[in-house]
Motif scaffolding. Sequence first.
Motif, short mmCIF file in Angstrom:
data_model
loop_
_atom_site.label_atom_id
_atom_site.label_comp_id
_atom_site.label_asym_id
_atom_site.label_seq_id
_atom_site.Cartn_x
_atom_site.Cartn_y
_atom_site.Cartn_z
N ILE A 1 0.84 -1.20 0.00
CA ILE A 1 0.00 0.00 0.00
C ILE A 1 0.87 1.25 0.00
CG2 ILE A 1 -1.70 1.30 1.34
CD1 ILE A 1 -2.90 -1.27 2.26
N SER A 2 1.98 1.21 0.72
CA SER A 2 2.87 2.37 0.83
C SER A 2 4.31 1.89 0.78
CB SER A 2 2.60 3.14 2.13
OG SER A 2 2.88 2.31 3.25
N GLU A 3 5.22 2.84 0.61
CA GLU A 3 6.64 2.52 0.64
C GLU A 3 7.08 2.48 2.09
OE1 GLU A 3 9.31 4.64 -2.12
OE2 GLU A 3 10.56 5.02 -0.37
N ASN A 4 7.41 1.33 2.60
CA ASN A 4 7.79 1.17 4.00
C ASN A 4 9.03 0.30 4.11
OD1 ASN A 4 6.74 -1.71 4.12
ND2 ASN A 4 4.84 -0.60 3.64
N LYS A 5 9.61 0.32 5.30
CA LYS A 5 10.88 -0.40 5.49
C LYS A 5 10.70 -1.90 5.38
CE LYS A 5 10.45 -0.14 10.55
NZ LYS A 5 9.24 0.69 10.59
N GLU A 6 9.51 -2.42 5.70
CA GLU A 6 9.29 -3.87 5.58
C GLU A 6 9.31 -4.30 4.12
OE1 GLU A 6 7.40 -1.87 7.38
OE2 GLU A 6 7.86 -2.50 9.44
N THR A 7 8.70 -3.51 3.25
CA THR A 7 8.70 -3.84 1.83
C THR A 7 10.10 -3.78 1.25
OG1 THR A 7 6.49 -2.86 1.71
CG2 THR A 7 7.59 -3.31 -0.37
N VAL A 8 10.89 -2.79 1.69
CA VAL A 8 12.27 -2.68 1.22
C VAL A 8 13.07 -3.91 1.64
CG1 VAL A 8 14.39 -1.32 1.37
CG2 VAL A 8 12.18 -0.16 1.27
N ARG A 9 12.87 -4.36 2.89
CA ARG A 9 13.60 -5.54 3.36
C ARG A 9 13.24 -6.78 2.55
NH1 ARG A 9 13.13 -5.88 9.82
NH2 ARG A 9 14.06 -7.90 9.34
N LEU A 10 11.97 -6.95 2.29
CA LEU A 10 11.53 -8.15 1.57
C LEU A 10 12.01 -8.12 0.11
CD1 LEU A 10 7.93 -8.44 3.01
CD2 LEU A 10 9.89 -9.86 3.57
N ALA A 11 11.98 -6.94 -0.52
CA ALA A 11 12.47 -6.84 -1.90
C ALA A 11 13.97 -7.14 -1.96
CB ALA A 11 12.18 -5.45 -2.47
N PHE A 12 14.71 -6.63 -0.98
CA PHE A 12 16.14 -6.93 -0.92
C PHE A 12 16.37 -8.43 -0.70
CE2 PHE A 12 20.02 -7.54 1.57
CZ PHE A 12 20.95 -6.96 0.73
N GLY A 13 15.55 -9.03 0.16
CA GLY A 13 15.68 -10.47 0.40
C GLY A 13 15.39 -11.30 -0.83
N ASP A 14 14.40 -10.89 -1.61
CA ASP A 14 14.10 -11.62 -2.85
C ASP A 14 15.29 -11.59 -3.80
OD1 ASP A 14 11.61 -12.12 -1.85
OD2 ASP A 14 10.60 -10.54 -2.98
N MET A 15 15.95 -10.44 -3.89
CA MET A 15 17.10 -10.33 -4.79
C MET A 15 18.24 -11.23 -4.32
SD MET A 15 19.47 -6.96 -5.53
CE MET A 15 19.89 -6.89 -3.80
N VAL A 16 18.55 -11.18 -3.02
CA VAL A 16 19.65 -11.99 -2.50
C VAL A 16 19.31 -13.47 -2.59
CG1 VAL A 16 21.03 -12.47 -0.46
CG2 VAL A 16 20.39 -10.12 -0.99
N GLU A 17 18.05 -13.83 -2.34
CA GLU A 17 17.63 -15.23 -2.39
C GLU A 17 17.83 -15.81 -3.79
OE1 GLU A 17 16.05 -18.71 -0.72
OE2 GLU A 17 16.31 -16.81 0.33
N ARG A 18 17.52 -15.01 -4.81
CA ARG A 18 17.56 -15.53 -6.18
C ARG A 18 18.92 -15.39 -6.83
NH1 ARG A 18 13.33 -14.03 -11.09
NH2 ARG A 18 14.23 -15.46 -12.64
N TYR A 19 19.61 -14.24 -6.62
CA TYR A 19 20.83 -13.98 -7.36
C TYR A 19 22.09 -14.00 -6.49
CZ TYR A 19 17.55 -12.46 -10.95
OH TYR A 19 16.53 -12.41 -11.88
N GLY A 20 22.04 -13.47 -5.28
CA GLY A 20 23.22 -13.42 -4.43
C GLY A 20 23.34 -12.07 -3.76
N ILE A 21 24.47 -11.88 -3.10
CA ILE A 21 24.71 -10.66 -2.30
C ILE A 21 25.52 -9.68 -3.13
CG2 ILE A 21 25.72 -9.75 -0.18
CD1 ILE A 21 25.38 -12.50 1.05
#
Length: 659
Positions: free
Chosen positions: A317-337
């Motif tokens: 619904i809004s730009e929040n720190k939880e969404t940022v964390r989850l989007a970062f986690g999706d990237m690391v989970e799929r591609y790496g750090i």
Amino acid sequence: MVTVGQRPWLTMTEIAALKLPDMPDSRQGVLKKVTVENWLEPETEGQAWRHREGQGGGYEFALTILPLRAQIEAARSLQGLSRDPVAAAESETIGKRKRAALWKHYDTLPNKLKDKARNAYRILDAVEALVSAGQRKYVAMMLIASQERVSMRTIQFWYKRVRGLNKCDWLAALAPNYARPSERMHCPCEAWDILVSDYLRLEAPTFASCYARLVKIAEARGWTLPSRRTLLARINALPVPMRVLAREGSEKLKALYPAQRRDHSVFHALEAVNADGHKFDVFVEWPIGDETRIVRPVMVGFQDIFSGKILSWRIDISENKETVRLAFGDMVERYGIPKLCYLDNGRNFASKWLTGGVPNRYRFKVRDEEPLGILPQLGVEVHWTKPYSGRSKPIERAWRDIASDISKHPAFAGAYTGASTTAKPENYASKAVPLETFISVVAEGIADHNARTGRRSDVCKGKYSFDQVFEASYRRSVITKASAEQRRLWLLPAEQITVSRRDGVVEIEGNRYWAEFLEEHRGTKVVVRLDPQDLQADIHVYRMEGVYLGAAKCVAKTGFADKDAARRHQQAYKAYARANRDLAEKTKRLSDEELAAVFASLPREEEPPMESTVTRMFTAPQAQGNTALATQFMAEAEAREIEEEESDENILRFLKRSR
């Protein structure tokens, strides 16, 4: 040779003796050059030449009247003879300044005046050609003047302009140097200040309105103003960047300055990423509990800087720190750090849970006791950028493409809001799309964005897509993958969740999670980490002090008459019971009979009877009823008999002692 005022003066004999370049080496030759070029002009007396004092008379000439190369060589030759050692250097400096001024003036002239200089140079060059062929200079000038239809006086004037200069500088010296026009019409200083201050405002008034207001003030104060056209020309003569800044703002001024071109090829795939949020111009039906709200969703995404590919994204619904964390986690989970991460210093990206402990984190105070953020824990180097700056975050450019392509998708017809409040479509707010439809269209649009070929970046080179260049670089790059423990860092924590006392189930948002290890923690409070947008996935359970316990699976609710689900549940229970039964059999080494025999083999010792030296009369409790009264009567009778027996024994003992 003599010096006056620390400037050398040379006679014609001395000039010839120095054998200077571009000068004759005999007195007669120098005299001829003086006569032809008219060095002895009355207006230059005392500056370029003078009458020689002393025996013999004659003339003396300053070095400045000589050609430039002759001046330099004469200064070098006379350096030891002159009483002032800096005279030669001074002469050389003056010559260089004169050349620089001539060519600077020539470069500022329009082509029309440069053509006049080229014509004069052509005529003088023709005269010099005849002189070199043996013709007398005066005759040569007459012949060329007749042929080119110019006067002898004009040619002499041109020779006067190039006197003392090397031939390579004649063109610049022959350029017209018209006198400046008379002083322009005066404008009162106060009137000019009023006009400039009125015109250079962010409201950007027209010059006509500013001039009209100035005329009223001038009439009231008796000022005489230049014409409107003159003042407009003076306004337009002000520096363009200053006018843009004052009338249009700093952003327009920034657009005038050349953008910095950054080479993305210095990175490899996943070496550097950047992130930003984007609010869609689409109305979406967003379910919240039992209700449905109409919102404009926000997407947070991470982009690879090398290729331009969108690596991960989340919608909320809004730009929040939880969404940022989850989007970062999706990237690391799929591609790496990644190694580098470029973020704007916004409140959500600079939260302590994401970037806590970063030394240059200026959005909030860096406290010693704050937790270390996810990015520092993973070794990601954080770089801060300006919000809404497409020059420092390439993802801003990607959002423009996505906003144009996705927000105007045919599936969103009637739900598109327009780019601004003044650009609403005629069917504005006629409908809102379901959340599932919106997410599917966004996913398809981002996939198309990454797969589109012919990208004109410095990496794609107009041929490849973001996916292609990313995949090619990713295969040959060293990528750091996250461990199982690191993958749990970006999941959101839910503290003080009580484990069911009955069966060890953890319940969150109506979903039940269970694992065997939870049975050891029934009735206690635990901390769980989970993805709130994927509640069907496993949750990770920790003790309150932070010790990891394990992962618990979601126990899905089934239909009441679902026989297949009942059969699967029964099979799972049988496997669970069988595993625990086998474990019990392996753990319990002795059978019941063997355990009983162990205890039966122990020797038994009979305890001696114990006697008490202190007795107390029994007192029956008080009660009511016939039975209670009978019991009391019998107790009293027994007490009397005991007293009588004790009294008889006491009499017998007394008689024995008295004997």
